[in-house]
Design an enzyme around this catalytic site. Structure first.
Site, short mmCIF file in Angstrom:
data_model
loop_
_atom_site.label_atom_id
_atom_site.label_comp_id
_atom_site.label_asym_id
_atom_site.label_seq_id
_atom_site.Cartn_x
_atom_site.Cartn_y
_atom_site.Cartn_z
N CYS A 54 0.92 -1.24 -0.01
CA CYS A 54 -0.04 0.01 -0.13
C CYS A 54 0.79 1.41 0.22
O CYS A 54 1.62 1.64 1.03
CB CYS A 54 -0.67 0.07 1.25
SG CYS A 54 -1.84 1.63 1.52
N1 MHO Z 1 -6.90 -2.43 1.51
C1 MHO Z 1 -6.73 -1.29 1.77
C2 MHO Z 1 -5.67 -0.83 0.63
C3 MHO Z 1 -5.34 0.52 0.61
S1 MHO Z 1 -4.14 1.07 -0.42
C4 MHO Z 1 -4.02 2.52 -1.05
C5 MHO Z 1 -7.94 -0.26 1.38
O1 MHO Z 1 -8.66 -0.83 0.39
O2 MHO Z 1 -8.33 0.46 2.02
O3 MHO Z 1 -4.08 0.03 -1.16
#
Ligand code: MHO
Length: 215
Positions: free
Chosen positions: A50
């Site tokens: 992320c």
């Molecule tokens: N599973 C997280 C990831 C955020 S990231 C920018 C979400 O969907 O909030 O990949």
């Protein structure tokens, strides 16, 4: 008369939208970034899960001027967050790091990379699954490629990780800056549940593991 009013309003709204996009405001869309650092500076790119957290991590390191969240390593043009999330564009969430090469080297940045995520999980980072979360060291020159390979070999021997490192080493062909709301996400959303539960603990672990200088 009515027509002129509507027309004037239309022109104004087009102008306001264009200015906002130029400022990189909240609504700025995806942009293809020139891989050309300002004079005296250098750029490097890393994918390590992320990008909200990766951006925060690299920006904490002495010698790094800024980091930008975006997409790289894929095969489509101008990918959006939604498209990248389908895991079909080949892009990985990536940060483009602007740094001062007189203060920090590309090699040192690879150490930041290897101590700020788990490079042993293929297509996964923490709770996030899919190839957009894979681990990639991007290089721009053959010298950087050799440094990335050396660093990977050293971290493989270091004992920091039990399992084999699966990070890819790829040439950076294009970098697309992600939508405005992804930039500085942690600063703007410190209480968001993913930020509190995943990003901040990852950042804290990095601070305990990394041996280099932090701001
Ligand atoms: N599973 C997280 C990831 C955020 S990231 C920018 C979400 O969907 O909030 O990949």
């Amino acid at each position: 008369m009515k027509f002129i009013k509507i027309f004037t309003l239309l022109i104004f709204s087009v102008l306001i939208t264009a200015c906002d996009a130029q400022r990189g405001g909240q609504d700025a869309g995806v942009m293809n970034v020139k891989l050309q650092p300002p004079s005296g500076k250098a750029i490097a790119a890393f994918a390590e899960g992320c990008f909200w957290c990766s951006e925060h991590i690299f920006e904490a390191v002495v010698g790094v001027d800024s980091a930008v969240s975006g997409y790289a390593g894929g095969h489509t043009k101008n990918p959006t967050y939604e498209r990248v999330n389908t895991e079909t564009t080949g892009h990985a969430e990536t940060v483009l790091v602007y740094y001062n090469p007189k203060v920090i080297s590309y090699e040192e940045l690879t150490k930041v990379f290897f101590t700020s995520h788990d490079p042993t999980t293929k297509d996964r980072q923490g709770p996030d699954h899919g190839n957009s979360y894979r681990s990639i060291l991007f290089y721009l020159t053959p010298e950087e490629k050799a440094i990335a390979e050396k660093s990977l070999a050293e971290f493989s021997k270091s004992g920091l990780y039990k399992n084999p490192i699966v990070s890819e080493i790829q040439k950076l062909d294009a970098f697309y800056r992600a939508e405005g709301y992804h930039q500085d996400f942690i600063e703007h959303n410190p209480n968001q549940s993913y930020v509190r539960g995943v990003s901040i603990p990852r950042y804290e672990l990095f601070k305990r593991t990394y041996k280099g200088k932090l701001k």
